[in-house]
Write an enzyme that holds these catalytic residues in place. Structure first.
Site, short mmCIF file in Angstrom:
data_model
loop_
_atom_site.label_atom_id
_atom_site.label_comp_id
_atom_site.label_asym_id
_atom_site.label_seq_id
_atom_site.Cartn_x
_atom_site.Cartn_y
_atom_site.Cartn_z
N THR A 117 1.80 -1.70 9.19
CA THR A 117 2.57 -2.23 8.06
C THR A 117 4.08 -2.03 8.23
O THR A 117 4.52 -1.05 8.84
CB THR A 117 2.12 -1.52 6.76
OG1 THR A 117 3.03 -1.87 5.70
CG2 THR A 117 2.13 -0.01 6.88
N TYR A 141 1.33 5.84 2.09
CA TYR A 141 0.64 4.73 2.78
C TYR A 141 1.32 4.46 4.12
O TYR A 141 0.67 4.45 5.18
CB TYR A 141 0.67 3.48 1.88
CG TYR A 141 0.27 2.22 2.59
CD1 TYR A 141 -0.98 2.11 3.18
CD2 TYR A 141 1.15 1.13 2.67
CE1 TYR A 141 -1.35 0.95 3.84
CE2 TYR A 141 0.78 -0.03 3.33
CZ TYR A 141 -0.47 -0.11 3.91
OH TYR A 141 -0.82 -1.26 4.57
#
Ligand code: UDP
Length: 327
Positions: A117, A141
């Site tokens: 990501t 995350y």
């Protein structure tokens, strides 16, 4: 036909990847614990229910299918949740991926495509986010995904595991044929939440923060169509099958849209009013995440075809009106 083990194949992006793999002549084998995924979304190859934390189950599945490569999507993926419960992110994403990588190496499966990501870059005002950029995540995350990237590098050095890492920007849209689409419960993503607000399933969309240092005060993101994104993954498998070295690619279009701009496009596409409420910032959100790289286009031969914001919202709206899964 070569088997590809797709972890998270019952999820939004994983299910689209399975469809693309099948179309490219592979057999996608879905490995998913169905906590956030949907068995209804597994339509393109065999399904094996299992958890990344269950090493014995992983070994069994590797032995049964002898996959040529792993495509690893299974993860917890919500920025907001990761700030409330970082332990879940470190356990599921990092420990789970360690199990998977070790199982792959022990089974002799040394080709690995990884769903990472742009959240690994963090909030870098004024910096062009290309693949050489320093990774300094501002949420758990992003930190969990960066740790897995590091793990892949180490297993490459020691065990010959080759990986293609894709750092996604914001994935949106759905299968144009309507077979599968984006469906999370609970939903946290901007576009599906906005479509819910448009058709009255929710009272309004809350804009998380209107005081960011951007032209209209709302966060800016780079949206990429899920079908384009998974096409890059199939090319990632081909990259590894062709014997090439480990590498990393950003997957974004290079165009940034603010939350308010996405609201305006959604109103235009649906021809309806978007009820909005202005709210507080969401912890962990970066101000602006836009890919500064077209390396995937140049070096992987990736050609995004559906990644205009209008088309992404059009595809999402079509699915939103007709598609959903049942547990
Ligand atoms: N967002 C928002 N309201 C919502 C959900 C998201 O304003 O109900 C904003 C969020 O703050 C971010 C952008 O929309 O700036 C995209 O968020 P999303 O959760 O879809 O993806 P993320 O960027 O976290 O991966």
């Amino acid at each position: 036909m070569k088997n590809i083990l797709v972890t998270g194949g019952a999820g939004y992006i994983g299910s689209h990847a399975c469809k693309a793999l099948k179309a490219a002549g592979y057999t996608p084998v879905t490995y998913d614990n169905l906590i956030t995924g949907w068995q209804d979304a597994v339509k393109f190859g065999p399904f094996e229910q299992g958890d990344l934390l269950d090493r014995a189950r992983l070994d069994e599945v590797f032995a049964k299918y002898q996959p040529a490569a792993v495509m690893h999507f299974a993860a917890l993926s919500q920025v907001g949740e990761s700030m409330k419960d970082p332990g879940a992110y470190w356990r599921n994403n990092v420990v789970g991926s360690l199990n998977l990588i070790e199982a792959a190496v022990d089974a002799g499966c040394l080709q690995f495509v990884f769903s990472s990501t742009c959240a690994t870059y963090g909030d870098q005002d004024g910096v062009t986010l290309d693949e050489t950029c320093v990774q300094q995540p501002i949420n758990a995350y992003g930190a969990s995904k960066r740790a897995i990237e590091d793990m892949l590098e180490n297993f490459g050095q020691s065990h010959g595991l080759r990986s293609v890492i894709f750092r996604y920007f914001n994935v949106a849209g759905g299968d144009p044929e309507g077979e599968i689409g984006e469906f999370h419960q609970p939903e946290t993503h901007l576009i599906p939440l906005m479509l819910d607000a448009i058709d009255g399933k929710r009272p309004a969309l809350t804009i998380f923060g209107t005081d960011y240092d951007t032209p209209d005060g709302t966060c800016i993101r780079d949206y990429v169509h899920v079908c384009d994104l998974v096409d890059a993954h199939v090319k990632g498998v081909e990259w590894l099958q062709g014997g090439k070295d480990s590498t990393v690619f950003n997957l974004g279009t290079g165009d940034g849209f603010s939350v308010r701009e996405v609201v305006a496009y959604s109103a235009e596409v649906t021809n309806k009013v978007v009820p909005i409420v202005e709210g507080e910032r969401r912890p962990g959100d970066a101000t602006k995440l836009v890919s500064g790289s077209s390396r995937a286009i140049r070096e992987l031969g990736w050609t995004p075809k559906r990644s205009s914001l209008k088309l992404m919202i059009t595809d999402a709206w079509r699915w939103h009106q007709s598609g959903h899964y049942e547990k």
